[in-house]
Scaffold this motif. Structure first.
Motif, PDB file in Angstrom:
ATOM      1  N   ALA A 152       0.805  -1.222   0.000  1.00  0.00           N
ATOM      2  CA  ALA A 152       0.000   0.000   0.000  1.00  0.00           C
ATOM      3  C   ALA A 152       0.841   1.276   0.000  1.00  0.00           C
ATOM      4  O   ALA A 152       0.287   2.366   0.025  1.00  0.00           O
ATOM      5  CB  ALA A 152      -0.942  -0.003   1.204  1.00  0.00           C
ATOM      6  N   SER A 153       2.151   1.163  -0.044  1.00  0.00           N
ATOM      7  CA  SER A 153       3.005   2.336  -0.001  1.00  0.00           C
ATOM      8  C   SER A 153       2.767   3.219  -1.222  1.00  0.00           C
ATOM      9  O   SER A 153       2.643   2.736  -2.347  1.00  0.00           O
ATOM     10  CB  SER A 153       4.475   1.921   0.052  1.00  0.00           C
ATOM     11  N   MET A 154       2.711   4.511  -0.999  1.00  0.00           N
ATOM     12  CA  MET A 154       2.528   5.473  -2.084  1.00  0.00           C
ATOM     13  C   MET A 154       3.837   6.140  -2.459  1.00  0.00           C
ATOM     14  O   MET A 154       3.855   7.048  -3.282  1.00  0.00           O
ATOM     15  CB  MET A 154       1.530   6.561  -1.663  1.00  0.00           C
ATOM     16  N   GLU A 155       4.956   5.710  -1.868  1.00  0.00           N
ATOM     17  CA  GLU A 155       6.221   6.408  -2.076  1.00  0.00           C
ATOM     18  C   GLU A 155       7.355   5.424  -2.272  1.00  0.00           C
ATOM     19  O   GLU A 155       7.369   4.348  -1.699  1.00  0.00           O
ATOM     20  CB  GLU A 155       6.518   7.283  -0.854  1.00  0.00           C
ATOM     21  N   VAL A 156       8.303   5.841  -3.085  1.00  0.00           N
ATOM     22  CA  VAL A 156       9.536   5.080  -3.260  1.00  0.00           C
ATOM     23  C   VAL A 156      10.697   6.056  -3.103  1.00  0.00           C
ATOM     24  O   VAL A 156      10.626   7.197  -3.559  1.00  0.00           O
ATOM     25  CB  VAL A 156       9.579   4.369  -4.632  1.00  0.00           C
ATOM     26  N   ASP A 157      11.721   5.631  -2.408  1.00  0.00           N
ATOM     27  CA  ASP A 157      12.940   6.445  -2.297  1.00  0.00           C
ATOM     28  C   ASP A 157      13.832   6.132  -3.493  1.00  0.00           C
ATOM     29  O   ASP A 157      14.008   4.973  -3.860  1.00  0.00           O
ATOM     30  CB  ASP A 157      13.696   6.120  -1.010  1.00  0.00           C
ATOM     31  N   TYR A 185       0.826   8.349  -6.465  1.00  0.00           N
ATOM     32  CA  TYR A 185       2.057   7.888  -5.808  1.00  0.00           C
ATOM     33  C   TYR A 185       3.181   8.832  -6.190  1.00  0.00           C
ATOM     34  O   TYR A 185       3.042   9.645  -7.103  1.00  0.00           O
ATOM     35  CB  TYR A 185       2.394   6.435  -6.165  1.00  0.00           C
ATOM     36  N   ASN A 186       4.303   8.740  -5.475  1.00  0.00           N
ATOM     37  CA  ASN A 186       5.387   9.684  -5.700  1.00  0.00           C
ATOM     38  C   ASN A 186       6.731   9.060  -5.357  1.00  0.00           C
ATOM     39  O   ASN A 186       6.795   7.961  -4.814  1.00  0.00           O
ATOM     40  CB  ASN A 186       5.162  10.959  -4.883  1.00  0.00           C
ATOM     41  N   ALA A 187       7.770   9.787  -5.688  1.00  0.00           N
ATOM     42  CA  ALA A 187       9.129   9.363  -5.365  1.00  0.00           C
ATOM     43  C   ALA A 187       9.793  10.449  -4.530  1.00  0.00           C
ATOM     44  O   ALA A 187       9.482  11.624  -4.675  1.00  0.00           O
ATOM     45  CB  ALA A 187       9.931   9.124  -6.636  1.00  0.00           C
ATOM     46  N   GLN A 188      10.675  10.027  -3.669  1.00  0.00           N
ATOM     47  CA  GLN A 188      11.463  10.975  -2.882  1.00  0.00           C
ATOM     48  C   GLN A 188      12.924  10.770  -3.242  1.00  0.00           C
ATOM     49  O   GLN A 188      13.462   9.671  -3.109  1.00  0.00           O
ATOM     50  CB  GLN A 188      11.260  10.750  -1.389  1.00  0.00           C
ATOM     51  N   GLY A 189      13.549  11.842  -3.719  1.00  0.00           N
ATOM     52  CA  GLY A 189      14.971  11.776  -4.023  1.00  0.00           C
ATOM     53  C   GLY A 189      15.777  11.818  -2.741  1.00  0.00           C
ATOM     54  O   GLY A 189      15.551  12.666  -1.885  1.00  0.00           O
ATOM     55  N   VAL A 190      16.685  10.871  -2.586  1.00  0.00           N
ATOM     56  CA  VAL A 190      17.526  10.800  -1.390  1.00  0.00           C
ATOM     57  C   VAL A 190      18.980  10.608  -1.809  1.00  0.00           C
ATOM     58  O   VAL A 190      19.272  10.196  -2.925  1.00  0.00           O
ATOM     59  CB  VAL A 190      17.098   9.653  -0.441  1.00  0.00           C
ATOM     60  N   SER A 191      19.875  10.880  -0.916  1.00  0.00           N
ATOM     61  CA  SER A 191      21.298  10.660  -1.143  1.00  0.00           C
ATOM     62  C   SER A 191      21.636   9.200  -0.822  1.00  0.00           C
ATOM     63  O   SER A 191      21.018   8.588   0.057  1.00  0.00           O
ATOM     64  CB  SER A 191      22.107  11.585  -0.231  1.00  0.00           C
ATOM     65  N   VAL A 192      22.592   8.645  -1.535  1.00  0.00           N
ATOM     66  CA  VAL A 192      23.040   7.277  -1.237  1.00  0.00           C
ATOM     67  C   VAL A 192      23.505   7.177   0.208  1.00  0.00           C
ATOM     68  O   VAL A 192      23.411   6.132   0.837  1.00  0.00           O
ATOM     69  CB  VAL A 192      24.165   6.858  -2.216  1.00  0.00           C
ATOM     70  N   SER A 193      23.969   8.285   0.766  1.00  0.00           N
ATOM     71  CA  SER A 193      24.456   8.265   2.150  1.00  0.00           C
ATOM     72  C   SER A 193      23.331   8.413   3.183  1.00  0.00           C
ATOM     73  O   SER A 193      23.597   8.410   4.380  1.00  0.00           O
ATOM     74  CB  SER A 193      25.496   9.370   2.351  1.00  0.00           C
ATOM     75  N   THR A 194      22.078   8.520   2.741  1.00  0.00           N
ATOM     76  CA  THR A 194      20.951   8.692   3.669  1.00  0.00           C
ATOM     77  C   THR A 194      20.821   7.509   4.622  1.00  0.00           C
ATOM     78  O   THR A 194      20.648   7.680   5.817  1.00  0.00           O
ATOM     79  CB  THR A 194      19.627   8.885   2.892  1.00  0.00           C
ATOM     80  N   ALA A 195      20.891   6.314   4.078  1.00  0.00           N
ATOM     81  CA  ALA A 195      20.720   5.106   4.900  1.00  0.00           C
ATOM     82  C   ALA A 195      22.073   4.621   5.422  1.00  0.00           C
ATOM     83  O   ALA A 195      23.086   4.722   4.736  1.00  0.00           O
ATOM     84  CB  ALA A 195      20.076   4.003   4.079  1.00  0.00           C
ATOM     85  N   VAL A 196      22.070   4.085   6.612  1.00  0.00           N
ATOM     86  CA  VAL A 196      23.256   3.439   7.167  1.00  0.00           C
ATOM     87  C   VAL A 196      23.116   1.958   6.866  1.00  0.00           C
ATOM     88  O   VAL A 196      22.215   1.300   7.380  1.00  0.00           O
ATOM     89  CB  VAL A 196      23.373   3.687   8.691  1.00  0.00           C
ATOM     90  N   LEU A 197      23.986   1.453   6.004  1.00  0.00           N
ATOM     91  CA  LEU A 197      23.873   0.083   5.525  1.00  0.00           C
ATOM     92  C   LEU A 197      25.118  -0.720   5.878  1.00  0.00           C
ATOM     93  O   LEU A 197      26.197  -0.160   6.053  1.00  0.00           O
ATOM     94  CB  LEU A 197      23.672   0.098   4.006  1.00  0.00           C
ATOM     95  N   PRO A 198      24.976  -2.049   5.959  1.00  0.00           N
ATOM     96  CA  PRO A 198      26.116  -2.892   6.323  1.00  0.00           C
ATOM     97  C   PRO A 198      27.149  -2.971   5.202  1.00  0.00           C
ATOM     98  O   PRO A 198      26.845  -2.728   4.033  1.00  0.00           O
ATOM     99  CB  PRO A 198      25.479  -4.254   6.584  1.00  0.00           C
ATOM    100  N   ASP A 199      28.361  -3.321   5.581  1.00  0.00           N
ATOM    101  CA  ASP A 199      29.432  -3.500   4.601  1.00  0.00           C
ATOM    102  C   ASP A 199      28.984  -4.471   3.516  1.00  0.00           C
ATOM    103  O   ASP A 199      28.312  -5.463   3.792  1.00  0.00           O
ATOM    104  CB  ASP A 199      30.691  -4.053   5.270  1.00  0.00           C
ATOM    105  N   GLY A 200      29.348  -4.169   2.288  1.00  0.00           N
ATOM    106  CA  GLY A 200      29.068  -5.056   1.175  1.00  0.00           C
ATOM    107  C   GLY A 200      27.679  -4.914   0.571  1.00  0.00           C
ATOM    108  O   GLY A 200      27.328  -5.675  -0.331  1.00  0.00           O
TER     109      GLY A 200
END
Length: 92
Positions: A16-21, A52-67
């Motif tokens: 049901a999400s109306m948004e994608v990052d 529905y819509n999209a939100q522009g984000v920076s690759v550095s927005t999320a803290v993700l694990p190595d690899g």
């Protein structure tokens, strides 16, 4: 993440999400992310037309694990042509 799982395999609430990052690997000053917000972002004419819509984000927005980049899942089909994208692996 939802882009990596077939919609039929997800509970209705998860679809049901109306948004994608949307993030770009080659966007060091976030200009592309800003354009996403302006043209297809929340409250844009696109959003109001299609619901529905999209939100522009920076690759550095999320803290993700190595690899995490090595585990990206290609999202490409007849419906995405001529484009394609990558989604996070569900474990990331």
């Amino acid at each position: 993440m939802l882009g990596t799982i077939p919609e039929d395999d997800l509970p209705l609430e998860a679809t049901a999400s109306m948004e994608v990052d949307v993030a770009f690997f080659d966007d060091p000053d976030d200009q592309k992310a800003d354009q996403v917000d302006a043209f297809i972002g929340e409250f844009s004419p696109f959003h109001e037309t299609y619901g529905y819509n999209a939100q522009g984000v920076s690759v550095s927005t999320a803290v993700l694990p190595d690899g995490w980049r090595d585990r990206l899942v290609l999202v490409e089909s007849e419906n995405t042509q001529p484009g394609r994208g990558y989604a996070l692996d569900p474990h990331d």
